[in-house]
Design a protein around this motif. Structure first.
Motif: not given
Length: 490
Positions: A84-112
Motif C-alpha cells: 500500500a505504501t509503494e502504491a501511494l508513494l509512486h502513485a502507481q497500481i500494484r498487484e499482490a504476487v501472492e493471495p492472502y487468506w481470510t481463513g476460509t478463502s484466498a483473496v487476490h489484491e490490487t492496490y490502486v
C-alpha cells in the motif's frame, strides 16, 4: 471501533476539504467498479503515525463478498502495508504476487492509488476471491477489463468524473441490469446479455456488435417524439451523464461513463436498465393524483354552487328566521368548500390547516355586530392534518368563531370586539381555545342550538375529544376549550 468517514479523515490525516470531497465522490460512484470486478473495494487513508485505516468499504451487489464483517475503522495488517505504501508513494497500481487468506478463502489484491491533481491521497484495495466463477469466461474477461480501465483512471486522477450525473429519478442502471462497451467512435465492442435484451425490447433487431449505437437508436425513435438533448452524446459515450430513451412504449435509462487512457479517449461504458414498468407505475400514480385533485375541485365547485343557491333563496325569503337559517347553512357549506379547495392543490390528502383556517377567520371577520367591528386572530399552529380531520375541525372552529361574533358581541356599546383562537399542538393532540371579549356566558345556561349540537357531535366523534365552555380571563367574555386528536403526525 468503527468510525465514520468524515471524522476518520479529518482527525487522522492532513487532507484538505477538497481532497475529502474527492474521496466522497469516489465512494459515491465506485460501486460500478465493485460490480464489474465482483470485488470488495476498501478505501485506506494514511494516518499521522504512518498506518493505514479503512475509511470506506463497498461490496459487489451481485456476487460473493470477501468481508462479511464491517472493516471501516480497522487498521491494515502490517504484512500488507508495504504494498500500500509503494502504491501511494509512486502513485502507481500494484498487484499482490501472492493471495492472502481470510481463513476460509484466498483473496487476490490490487492496490490502486487514489490520485487528484497529480497527488495520491489514499489507496483503494480491490479484493477478489480467487477462483470465483461468474457465469462465463468471455463475460468475466470483459468485466475485468472494464474494471481495470476504471482503476487506471482512478490512479490517473480521471475517476470519479467531475460533474457526472449519477441519479435520474427512479431506475438508475447498475452493472447487473446490463452494460455495453463502446469504442472511441461509439461502436459497440461488447454487450452483456441483459444489455442486449434491453435494446432488443426497445426495438433494435439483430446483432448489436459493431453498430454505432447512437445512429441505431435514433433511427427507431418515432418522428416528433420528445428526446433528451443529451441522448446522442450519452449514446456515443462522450459525456458522463444519464439519459432516458423511449420507443414503442419501452423506456430505458442509459448511463455513460467515458473511458480515458493516458488523457486520451478510450471509449465508454454504458449502463442500461429497462424501466418501463417503473414509468408505467409512475404514470398510474400521476393519473390517480390528478383524479383525486379533480374530484376535490369539482366538489368545491358544486359546494360553491349550493352556497350561491342558498344565498339567492335567503334573499327571496320574507321571514327573518328563514333568512337567518339559510345564511347559516350557506356559511357552513362555504367552510366545507374551503377545505376541498385546499385539497384540490395537494396529492396526499393532507392540508396545512393554518392556511385553511386563515380563510375561515376572514369569512368570520366579515360578520360584524351592528355596534362595532370585530377583529379575529390566530395564535400558535395546527400544522398539517388529514383531510377528514381538517373538514371536521374547520366546521367546529367556524361555528365557534361565528357564534362568538354574532351572539357574544351583543351589547358591546361601541367597543371593538375581539376573537382569539389559540392552538397548541403536541404530536397528534391539540388544545384549542376560542376566546372572545364579549358579554360572556350565563353560568348554568343550556346550550341547545343547532350550532352547539353540530360542534359537540363533531368534537366527540370525528375529533375524538372534549369541549367545554367557561368564562374568559378575568371573568370577561367566553373561553371555549377543545381537546382533540388529529391523527398520527407525519
Amino acid at each position: 471501533m468503527p468510525i465514520s468517514l468524515p471524522r476518520a479523515l479529518r482527525d487522522s490525516t492532513d487532507l484538505s476539504d477538497t481532497d475529502l470531497d474527492w474521496l466522497h465522490q469516489l465512494m459515491a460512484d465506485w460501486q460500478v467498479v465493485a460490480d464489474l470486478s465482483t470485488s470488495d473495494l476498501v478505501l485506506w487513508v494514511r494516518t499521522g503515525d504512518g498506518r493505514f485505516v479503512a475509511a470506506g468499504h463497498t461490496r459487489p451487489s451481485s456476487g460473493t463478498t470477501v468481508h462479511l464483517e464491517d472493516v471501516i475503522g480497522r487498521r491494515m495488517p502490517l504484512s500488507r502495508e508495504a504494498m500500500a505504501t509503494e502504491a501511494l508513494l509512486h502513485a502507481q497500481i500494484r498487484e499482490a504476487v501472492e493471495p492472502y487468506w481470510t481463513g476460509t478463502s484466498a483473496v487476490h489484491e490490487t492496490y490502486v492509488p487514489v490520485v487528484r491533481q497529480g497527488r495520491a491521497l489514499a489507496v483503494v484495495t480491490k479484493e477478489t476471491s480467487v477462483g470465483l466463477i461468474r457465469g462465463g469466461r468471455i463475460v468475466e474477461r470483459e468485466m475485468d477489463e472494464l474494471a481495470d480501465a476504471l482503476c487506471r483512471m482512478i490512479a490517473e486522477g480521471c475517476f470519479p468524473i467531475s460533474g457526472a450525473g449519477t441519479t435520474i429519478r427512479h431506475g438508475t442502471p447498475r452493472v447487473a441490469d446490463g452494460f455495453l462497451r463502446l469504442d472511441a467512435d461509439g461502436r459497440v465492442l461488447f454487450v452483456s446479455p441483459n444489455g442486449r435484451s434491453c435494446f432488443h425490447r426497445l426495438g433494435l433487431d439483430g446483432e448489436l456488435d459493431g453498430i454505432v449505437l447512437a445512429e441505431a437508436v435514433t433511427s427507431i425513435i418515432p418522428p416528433r417524439t420528445p428526446v433528451d438533448e443529451a441522448l446522442a452524446v450519452v449514446l456515443m459515450g462522450r459525456q458522463a451523464w444519464l439519459t432516458e430513451v423511449e420507443a414503442s412504449g419501452v423506456f430505458l435509462t442509459v448511463r455513460s461513463i467515458p473511458l480515458t487512457l493516458g488523457g486520451g479517449r478510450a471509449g465508454a461504458i454504458l449502463l442500461v436498465r429497462d424501466v418501463t414498468e417503473v414509468r408505467r407505475r409512475e404514470q398510474v400514480l400521476l393519473n390517480k393524483d390528478a383524479t383525486i385533485r379533480e374530484v376535490h375541485h369539482r366538489v368545491k365547485n358544486n359546494l360553491q354552487t349550493v352556497s350561491a343557491l342558498l344565498r339567492m333563496q335567503a334573499r327571496r325569503a320574507s321571514n327573518e328566521e328563514t333568512r337567518h337559517a339559510l345564511a347559516e347553512a350557506e356559511r357552513r357549506v362555504t367552510t366545507i368548500a374551503t377545505v376541498h379547495d385546499a385539497l384540490s392543490h395537494n396529492v396526499d390528502e393532507r392540508v396545512d390547516f393554518d392556511e385553511v383556517f386563515s380563510s375561515v377567520l376572514r369569512m368570520a371577520a366579515m360578520v360584524a355586530t351592528p355596534n362595532g367591528e370585530v377583529s379575529t386572530r390566530l395564535e400558535g399552529s395546527f400544522g398539517v392534518v388529514d383531510a377528514d380531520i381538517a373538514q371536521a375541525l374547520a366546521t367546529v372552529l367556524a361555528e365557534l368563531v361565528t357564534n362568538a361574533v354574532e351572539h357574544g358581541m351583543e351589547g358591546m356599546d361601541g367597543r371593538e370586539g375581539q376573537v382569539l383562537v389559540r392552538a397548541r399542538r403536541d404530536g397528534d393532540a391539540v388544545e384549542v381555545h376560542v376566546l372572545d371579549n364579549g358579554r360572556g356566558i350565563v353560568p348554568g345556561s343550556l346550550r341547545s342550538g343547532l350550532g352547539t349540537r353540530i360542534v359537540t357531535t363533531l368534537v366527540r366523534g370525528e375529533l375524538r375529544g372534549t369541549i367545554d365552555w367557561q368564562p374568559g380571563p378575568d371573568g370577561q367574555g367566553t373561553d371555549v376549550v377543545i381537546h382533540a386528536h388529529l391523527g398520527q403526525e407525519r
